[in-house]
Design an enzyme around this catalytic site. Structure first.
Site, PDB file in Angstrom:
ATOM      1  N   ASP A  31      12.407  51.444  15.384  1.00 48.91           N
ATOM      2  CA  ASP A  31      12.258  50.372  16.370  1.00 48.91           C
ATOM      3  C   ASP A  31      12.848  50.826  17.697  1.00 48.91           C
ATOM      4  OD1 ASP A  31      11.039  48.136  14.921  1.00 48.91           O
ATOM      5  OD2 ASP A  31      12.832  48.243  13.671  1.00 48.91           O
ATOM      6  N   GLY A 131      12.934  42.349  18.881  1.00 49.55           N
ATOM      7  CA  GLY A 131      14.202  42.537  19.572  1.00 49.55           C
ATOM      8  C   GLY A 131      15.394  42.729  18.664  1.00 49.55           C
ATOM      9  N   GLY A 134      17.073  41.106  10.950  1.00 45.59           N
ATOM     10  CA  GLY A 134      17.794  40.047  10.265  1.00 45.59           C
ATOM     11  C   GLY A 134      17.361  38.628  10.600  1.00 45.59           C
ATOM     12  N   ASP A 164       5.826  43.048   9.936  1.00 48.52           N
ATOM     13  CA  ASP A 164       7.163  43.509  10.326  1.00 48.52           C
ATOM     14  C   ASP A 164       8.068  42.330  10.684  1.00 48.52           C
ATOM     15  OD1 ASP A 164       9.353  44.859  11.311  1.00 48.52           O
ATOM     16  OD2 ASP A 164       8.333  45.654  13.087  1.00 48.52           O
TER      17      ASP A 164
HETATM   18  C1  DX5 Z   1      12.277  43.611  15.155  1.00 48.43           C
HETATM   19  C2  DX5 Z   1      11.836  44.898  14.499  1.00 48.43           C
HETATM   20  C3  DX5 Z   1      11.744  44.880  12.993  1.00 48.43           C
HETATM   21  C4  DX5 Z   1      12.962  44.375  12.287  1.00 48.43           C
HETATM   22  C5  DX5 Z   1      12.879  44.512  10.796  1.00 48.43           C
HETATM   23  O1  DX5 Z   1      12.205  43.745  16.529  1.00 48.43           O
HETATM   24  O2  DX5 Z   1      10.571  45.261  14.962  1.00 48.43           O
HETATM   25  O3  DX5 Z   1      11.348  46.159  12.532  1.00 48.43           O
HETATM   26  O4  DX5 Z   1      14.110  44.959  12.756  1.00 48.43           O
HETATM   27  O5  DX5 Z   1      14.089  44.099  10.270  1.00 48.43           O
HETATM   28  P1  DX5 Z   1      14.245  42.871   9.265  1.00 48.43           P
HETATM   29  O6  DX5 Z   1      13.531  43.264   7.996  1.00 48.43           O
HETATM   30  O7  DX5 Z   1      15.701  42.748   9.112  1.00 48.43           O
HETATM   31  O8  DX5 Z   1      13.593  41.668   9.909  1.00 48.43           O
HETATM   32 ZN    ZN Z   2       9.584  47.055  14.018  1.00 49.96          ZN
END
Ligand code: DX5
Ligand code: ZN
Length: 205
Positions: A31, A131, A134, A164
């Site tokens: 990310d 962003g 969790g 995602d």
């Molecule tokens: C958010 C990200 C995700 C996220 C996934 O901006 O794109 O990839 O961090 O993490 P969890 O599974 O904790 O939502």
């Molecule tokens: Zn992501």
């Protein structure tokens, strides 16, 4: 179905990243954030052993592609909200031999992607506001998965569908039509990564 593990929650801990790389996850999901498209800033440029699935949450997509394609990722994904002419960027990423993903935020309608769908290899549906990790899964993403599944069937498009954000043992069964699931904190908050990865793989295969 494939599993892509987001290492956002452990990004500064090389030992933990190595432990994730030793699991049977299919991809590492990186990310990348620029402090502009989203308020957080995250850079994860380093060598990895696993296949990479790079999610750019950035405004200046070209600059990040120039840098990150050198890690030889399988996928580079950018946001439809960040660009006026996505086709040029799709061709640019393909020119480096990477597959291209296009992503949409929870408030963005699937219809905005229609002109791109024939060209992309992946559509990444954000099931949380981009962003941070969790957050709780937003259930309007289930309709988006089903819509993109239907559009692919009707038009013989070739893209994979990736979801995602907020995925865990309760929410994973809701997106059974997806092809790739990104899981972050449900794995990185556990104290046995391999066990958690195997639990998810049993749920999705
Ligand atoms: C958010 C990200 C995700 C996220 C996934 O901006 O794109 O990839 O961090 O993490 P969890 O599974 O904790 O939502
Ligand atoms: Zn992501």
């Amino acid at each position: 179905m494939k599993l892509s593990t987001s290492i956002l929650g452990i990004k500064d801990d090389m030992k933990k990243i190595n432990q994730i790389e030793e699991t049977s996850t299919d991809y590492l999901h990186l990310d990348i954030m620029d402090g502009n498209f989203v308020s957080n800033k995250v850079d994860m440029y380093q060598a990895y052993n696993k296949k990479l699935d790079i999610h750019l949450m950035v405004k200046d997509i070209k600059a990040y592609v120039e840098r990150y394609h050198t890690l030889n990722p399988e996928y580079i994904t950018f946001h439809i909200e960040a660009i006026d002419n996505p086709k040029i960027m799709i061709d640019y990423i393909h020119s480096f031999g990477c597959k291209v993903g296009i992503s949409l935020c929870p408030d963005t309608d699937v219809n905005t992607l229609i002109p791109c769908l024939q060209y992309v290899d992946l559509v990444l549906i954000m099931s949380v506001v981009p962003g941070s990790g969790g957050q709780a899964f937003l259930s309007n993403s289930v309709d988006k998965v089903n819509e993109l599944y239907k559009l692919r069937e009707e038009n013989s498009y070739h893209y994979k569908i990736e979801v995602d954000g907020g995925l865990n043992r309760e929410t994973i069964p809701l997106v059974s039509k997806a092809d790739v699931l990104v899981v972050g904190s449900f794995i990185t908050n556990s104290d046995n990564y391999e066990q958690r990865v195997e639990e998810i793989q049993r749920l999705i295969n």
